[in-house]
Design an enzyme around this catalytic site. Structure first.
Site, PDB file in Angstrom:
ATOM      1  N   HIS A  38      12.449 -68.266  43.513  1.00 16.97           N
ATOM      2  CA  HIS A  38      12.747 -69.039  44.419  1.00 16.97           C
ATOM      3  C   HIS A  38      13.283 -68.460  45.472  1.00 16.97           C
ATOM      4  O   HIS A  38      14.507 -67.500  44.376  1.00 16.97           O
ATOM      5  CB  HIS A  38      13.758 -69.817  43.902  1.00 16.97           C
ATOM      6  N   HIS A  39      13.254 -68.574  46.702  1.00 17.60           N
ATOM      7  CA  HIS A  39      14.609 -67.624  48.015  1.00 17.60           C
ATOM      8  C   HIS A  39      15.618 -67.967  47.843  1.00 17.60           C
ATOM      9  O   HIS A  39      16.897 -67.036  47.570  1.00 17.60           O
ATOM     10  CB  HIS A  39      14.116 -68.313  49.175  1.00 17.60           C
ATOM     11  N   ALA A  40      16.450 -68.979  46.967  1.00 19.43           N
ATOM     12  CA  ALA A  40      18.311 -69.089  46.920  1.00 19.43           C
ATOM     13  C   ALA A  40      18.117 -67.832  45.667  1.00 19.43           C
ATOM     14  O   ALA A  40      19.452 -67.400  45.796  1.00 19.43           O
ATOM     15  CB  ALA A  40      17.848 -70.470  46.437  1.00 19.43           C
TER      16      ALA A  40
END
Length: 579
Positions: A160-162
């Site tokens: 996830h880019h988070a």
């Protein structure tokens, strides 16, 4: 496999709240806009290897968990989702995070790269489970063997880019990959940190209130320096503009033209890959004093121009690329997002390849000049109280109302170039052959081109919305042709076959014509024709010869004619005769 048994919960001021930028990727995520990144890797197994690679990979990742904290943490949400969530420790179940995917045979043959691309297209829209660590690995076995006959497997990763940006993903790869077929030994030191598997209400409230106050104080404290930097950057941009200098040049500060990419995206994806030789691209770049990033943008510009000219929808105005830039300080390997976005004009309206390359170089230099002043003040964190509700509501409304179909966009496509390892790497004893990135498409920009260098190659991962660009494989082929166009460019100092003949050659031809008419006629004809050539050739020859050569090259290479047909030299106006 490690378990949570016997581990105590922390009750102290150790809450690690997500930064504003990290959390934004959570709030922007919808079924139409998954916010995970990853890559498709091909691996060659060593001779004589037996058993399933998925089993060996689980064992390998388990041994690397102590040095990969990003793989063993999950989200903990704040009460009523009022502020950014925090990271807490987690013990990943590797049987759920590393799974095997079986691909069917095609006409009795083992699946290859086209089937892998189709599989990634189908898997990429599936959202990651937010109750678990935000990653998943998909292993494809039973692939067609490589050119040497070696057994091959593939791996499609989702992160996830988070949790990571491009550079953080590279740092993670360095932790789980090796430079030799034999995995290196990992020295695990006992950690003194108390693991936190959950957060108490008092800790959450104390952390949120204290964190918000601290972030507001930082903004107020840095405000004078921020205003000063913005003023200096704006002054530089205006003073260098064509309005003041009188010199025409590429402008990155402009709205992007409307293209088939500037639409609200669907939940479908189309994925394609391209591998180009890194060494040759570097050599061409050196010849034209261009960086690798310049060359990547140039390849994409040429491919976009060819692709949309073929469909007769190439805009007269240049397409604009949204290009991520890293805000990381040298040596920083933190597993979070430290990046921002810049915009670069691609020069897709310029037919001449050399002039388009010069445009891309100038546009990149202009962006670096501006962003170099702003990098120090671009925020990656900001107060988040109430922000989750606001961004999630705005994102849902933006998608449902199809706002991207109605308003002008600042960019047409995302192009990201991430430096990768320059040597071959191995995982669980298997040699990595390719490293194709798989990234994010968003409303208004339905194509993401992410490039990563690996070993001696430049690997392109093309992720598109399936409705906006179902023919992404054709665009991949346009990238190959764009590379051939760069190969064919005469290097500086070499004779240019496209250049018009020199004036002296025209005069010699007219003199030969005159000599065939006799001595007396030669003086008259040669003088008259030579006089006319001297007066007109400088204004016409380049335009006429350039047009003839362009037309010939277009027929030979089957390049589509652009709808804009930029005319670079206007024909001379006829003079009125006196009297």
């Amino acid at each position: 496999m490690p378990t949570a048994a016997g581990l105590r919960f922390a009750r102290g001021p150790c809450m690690q709240q997500l930064s504003g930028l990290d959390a934004t990727f959570l709030y922007l995520e919808t079924a139409e806009m998954p916010m995970h990144v990853g890559a498709l890797h091909l691996f060659e197994l060593p001779a004589g290897s037996k058993g399933k690679f998925v089993t060996a990979l689980r064992k390998h990742i388990e041994s690397r968990l102590p040095i990969t904290p990003v793989l063993r943490r999950r989200l903990w949400w704040m009460p009523l989702n009022l502020a950014n969530p925090a990271w807490v420790d987690a013990v990943p179940d590797l049987k759920q995070h590393i799974v095997e995917v079986k691909l069917p045979k095609v006409n009795g043959q083992a699946p290859g790269l086209p089937e892998l691309e189709a599989a990634v297209s189908a898997l990429h829209p599936v959202l990651l489970d937010r109750s678990k660590p935000l990653w998943k690995f998909h292993v494809f076995e039973g692939l067609a063997p490589g050119p040497s006959g070696a057994r091959r497997v593939a791996l499609y990763t989702q992160l996830h880019h988070a949790a990571v940006d491009g550079q953080a993903a590279v740092a993670l790869a360095n932790a789980i990959l090796d430079v030799t077929p034999t995995p290196r030994a990992i020295e695990v030191k006992p950690s003194r940190r108390t693991r936190t598997f959950k957060l108490e209400m008092t800790e959450m409230l104390r952390g949120v209130i204290g964190g918000q106050a601290q972030k507001v104080a930082e903004i107020v404290r840095n405000l004078p320096a921020t205003v000063g930097t913005l003023k200096n950057a704006a002054t530089s941009v205006v003073s260098a503009s064509s309005l003041l200098t009188g010199k025409a040049g590429p402008s990155n500060l402009t709205l992007a033209p409307r293209t088939p990419l500037n639409v609200s995206v669907s939940s479908g994806r189309a994925f394609a890959t391209v591998t180009l030789p890194l060494g040759e691209i570097k050599a061409i770049g050196r010849a034209f004093e261009a960086t690798i990033n310049d060359m990547v943008l140039m390849l994409c510009s040429t491919a976009l121009r060819r692709h949309y000219a073929k469909q007769r929808v190439l805009p007269r105005k240049s397409l604009v690329a949204a290009v991520p830039i890293s805000l990381r300080e040298k040596g920083n390997t933190d597993a979070d997002n430290q990046a921002s976005m810049s915009f670069i004009s691609l020069g897709t309206n310029i037919a001449d390849t050399k002039k388009r390359l010069a445009h891309v170089k100038a546009a990149t230099a202009s962006m670096k000049s501006t962003m170099g002043q702003l990098k120090s003040i671009l925020p990656t964190d900001f107060p988040s109280l109430g922000v989750p509700w606001l961004i999630e509501a705005a994102t849902a409304l933006y998608g449902k109302a199809k706002v991207a179909d109605r308003i002008p966009q600042v960019a047409n496509v995302v192009i990201s170039n991430v430096p990768g390892p320059p040597v071959p790497l191995y995982m669980a004893g298997a040699r990595m052959v390719t490293n194709y990135p798989a990234s994010i498409v968003v409303h208004g920009m339905a194509l993401n081109i992410t490039v990563q260098s690996y070993d001696q190659s430049l690997d392109f991962g093309l992720m598109a919305d399936a409705a906006a660009m179902p023919d992404v494989r054709e665009f991949a082929e346009a990238l190959r042709i764009a590379f051939d166009d760069l190969r064919a460019l005469p290097r500086p100092g070499e004779d240019d076959p496209d250049a018009p003949p020199p004036l002296g050659l025209v005069r010699q031809t007219t003199e030969r014509l005159g000599s065939s008419l006799g001595k007396a006629a030669r003086g008259v004809v040669g003088g008259m024709v030579g006089s006319v050539v001297s007066g007109v050739t400088r204004g016409v020859t380049r335009g006429v010869m350039g047009g003839v050569v362009d037309a010939a090259v277009s027929q030979v290479t089957r390049r589509p004619r652009a709808s804009d047909k930029p005319a670079e030299v206007a024909p001379p106006k006829k003079k009125r005769r006196a009297g």
